[in-house]
Design an enzyme around this catalytic site. Structure first.
Site, mmCIF file in Angstrom:
data_model
loop_
_atom_site.group_PDB
_atom_site.id
_atom_site.type_symbol
_atom_site.label_atom_id
_atom_site.label_comp_id
_atom_site.label_asym_id
_atom_site.label_seq_id
_atom_site.Cartn_x
_atom_site.Cartn_y
_atom_site.Cartn_z
ATOM 1 N N CYS A 77 32.583 31.465 39.681
ATOM 2 C CA CYS A 77 32.059 31.289 41.000
ATOM 3 C C CYS A 77 30.557 30.811 40.914
ATOM 4 O O CYS A 77 30.139 29.667 40.639
ATOM 5 C CB CYS A 77 32.155 32.677 41.704
ATOM 6 N N HIS A 177 37.924 33.211 41.358
ATOM 7 C CA HIS A 177 37.593 34.709 40.564
ATOM 8 C C HIS A 177 39.031 34.954 39.507
ATOM 9 O O HIS A 177 39.812 35.441 40.063
ATOM 10 C CB HIS A 177 37.293 35.654 41.277
ATOM 11 N N GLU A 179 39.163 36.580 37.333
ATOM 12 C CA GLU A 179 39.448 38.374 37.223
ATOM 13 C C GLU A 179 40.153 38.905 38.219
ATOM 14 O O GLU A 179 40.448 40.174 38.126
ATOM 15 C CB GLU A 179 38.224 38.854 36.871
#
Length: 195
Positions: A77, A177, A179
């Site tokens: 990001c 993202h 994650e």
């Protein structure tokens, strides 16, 4: 394998740490130059403002160190955006690893800014996306984007096509993202660790 997650007060560390933990990866949150230099993989997470992110990195004397790394490096990001040449967010001069100038999404009727939520990625052109199907959904939260450029290795739309991921030599960046992107994101992180 040791992963250095760069600590510069701009990262979504809990989610990233949980994702690395699920993969059984050993990682450390650090701004120590020697630890970063000796790590097998380096991740530059990022949430927030690009100008503030660059100021924090410069205060810690990290941009030059990051540039010299020859291990795989992943920016996430804002971490990806500060690896570009420039960001309109705070008129920030950035690291210049990726050949892109980050821009703000234009005001378009019916299109929300920030772009927040699940979107498809396409044009996947890297080992980072091994086993990932074209059109897979990943999670984005951003008001600024990198246009298409020679370093683009994945694209998305909002509403125009832009760079969802970038690569230059050993440096990788994802605007989304991983994650927070479920099984697809976990596979992308695993691929990064295996590069």
């Amino acid at each position: 394998m040791m992963i250095a997650v760069i600590d510069y007060n701009m990262g979504n560390i809990c989610s990233l740490g949980n994702a690395l933990g699920r993969l059984g990866a050993e990682w450390v949150l650090t701004a120590d130059h020697d630890v970063i230099r000796n790590a097998d993989r380096v991740i530059l997470p990022g949430v927030g403002n690009a100008a503030e992110a660059m100021a924090n990195l410069q205060r810690l004397q990290l941009p030059e160190l990051i540039w010299k790394l020859r291990r795989p490096v992943l920016g996430i990001c804002v971490g990806m955006q500060v690896m570009c040449r420039h960001s309109e967010e705070g008129d920030a001069e950035c690291m210049g690893i990726f050949d892109a100038k980050v821009k703000r999404f234009p005001a378009v009727p019916g299109i929300k800014v920030p772009h927040m939520g699940w979107s498809r990625i396409s044009n996947l052109e890297s080992k980072l996306f091994k086993g990932i199907e074209k059109g897979s959904y990943v999670y984005f939260v951003h008001s600024y984007y990198a246009p298409l450029c020679p370093d683009t290795i994945a694209t998305s739309r909002h509403p125009e096509m832009y760079s969802a991921a970038l690569k230059y030599e050993n440096f990788y960046g994802t605007q989304f993202h991983p994650e927070k992107s479920g099984d697809v994101g976990e596979r992308i992180i695993r691929n990064f660790l295996e590069i």
